[in-house]
Design an enzyme around this catalytic site. Structure first.
Site, mmCIF file in Angstrom:
data_model
loop_
_atom_site.group_PDB
_atom_site.id
_atom_site.type_symbol
_atom_site.label_atom_id
_atom_site.label_comp_id
_atom_site.label_asym_id
_atom_site.label_seq_id
_atom_site.Cartn_x
_atom_site.Cartn_y
_atom_site.Cartn_z
ATOM 1 N N SER A 75 0.992 -0.980 0.266
ATOM 2 C CA SER A 75 0.069 -0.116 0.008
ATOM 3 C C SER A 75 0.557 1.291 0.150
ATOM 4 O O SER A 75 2.034 1.277 0.032
ATOM 5 C CB SER A 75 -1.100 0.121 1.713
ATOM 6 O OG SER A 75 -1.098 -0.433 2.310
ATOM 7 N N ASP A 76 0.169 2.510 -0.270
ATOM 8 C CA ASP A 76 0.828 3.737 -0.214
ATOM 9 C C ASP A 76 -0.025 4.812 0.001
ATOM 10 O O ASP A 76 -1.018 4.250 -0.368
ATOM 11 C CB ASP A 76 1.697 3.771 -1.563
ATOM 12 C CG ASP A 76 2.856 5.222 -1.378
ATOM 13 O OD1 ASP A 76 3.546 4.922 -0.892
ATOM 14 O OD2 ASP A 76 1.874 6.078 -2.070
ATOM 15 N N THR A 77 0.083 5.707 0.766
ATOM 16 C CA THR A 77 -1.032 6.740 1.179
ATOM 17 C C THR A 77 0.362 8.277 1.260
ATOM 18 O O THR A 77 0.760 8.501 0.823
ATOM 19 C CB THR A 77 -0.741 6.805 3.044
ATOM 20 O OG1 THR A 77 -1.720 5.314 3.009
ATOM 21 C CG2 THR A 77 -2.409 7.773 2.929
#
Length: 195
Positions: A75-77
């Site tokens: 994931s990446d934010t």
């Protein structure tokens, strides 16, 4: 519940984030953690969720040795504000500058999650709108010096002091701002477990 559905699957979380690891524990299923270092660089023309989608998939593509029962999750934010992505600050001065820009304004927090198996790769994202009150210089400096948010996109953690005193409005998933849209992860894992 999810533990039973996933009993024949090997869930791999590719994240060093303590918050994401805790979410997985709280969702109550077995998983292992595997990390691979990658350079988080994306093409300049990408905007908003295109950036986090690209980076989540980039992280997943570093794993080329998946087995048939594996489900890899990366994931990446990012924080998207004034038509640009705000990543992790390089130092405390930059953290102060970033939070100052978010003060008395609304920004988007976008988290993308990539699910990869030997047969398929699926990427989804979730967006939450966060509004800060007008923060004083003293409040911003106190937070940055005490919490040193250098590992956080947008230079803040919603669950920390600045979130408690500074956020006046939130539209969407709170957990998404912390780094994982848990409701969507649950739904996707339930679907993948049946495939």
């Amino acid at each position: 519940m999810l533990k039973d559905i996933l009993k024949n699957k090997n869930i791999i979380l590719a994240s060093g984030s303590p918050r994401r690891q805790q979410f997985f524990k709280d969702l109550d299923f077995n998983f292992t953690i595997r990390l691979k270092e990658i350079e988080e660089i994306y093409p300049d023309h990408l905007k908003a969720e295109e950036i986090s989608d690209y980076l989540a998939e980039l992280k997943a593509n570093a794993f080329t040795d998946l087995k048939p029962n594996d489900i890899l999750i990366t994931s990446d934010t990012i924080v998207w504000h004034n038509n640009k992505a705000l990543g992790k600050p390089k130092n405390l001065k930059e953290a102060i500058t970033i939070i100052t820009s978010l003060s008395d304004d609304t920004h988007d927090v976008i988290t993308s999650v990539c699910f990869k198996t030997v047969h398929q790769t699926k990427v989804m994202h979730n967006t939450t709108k966060v509004t800060f009150k007008k923060l004083t210089t003293e409040e911003i400096e106190y937070y940055v010096n005490k919490h040193r948010p250098l590992d956080k996109a947008g230079a803040y953690g919603i669950q920390e002091w600045i979130g408690l005193i500074g956020i006046s409005k939130i539209e969407g998933s709170y957990f998404n701002v912390m780094g994982l849209p848990t409701h969507l992860v649950y739904e996707m894992l339930t679907t993948l477990a049946k495939s």
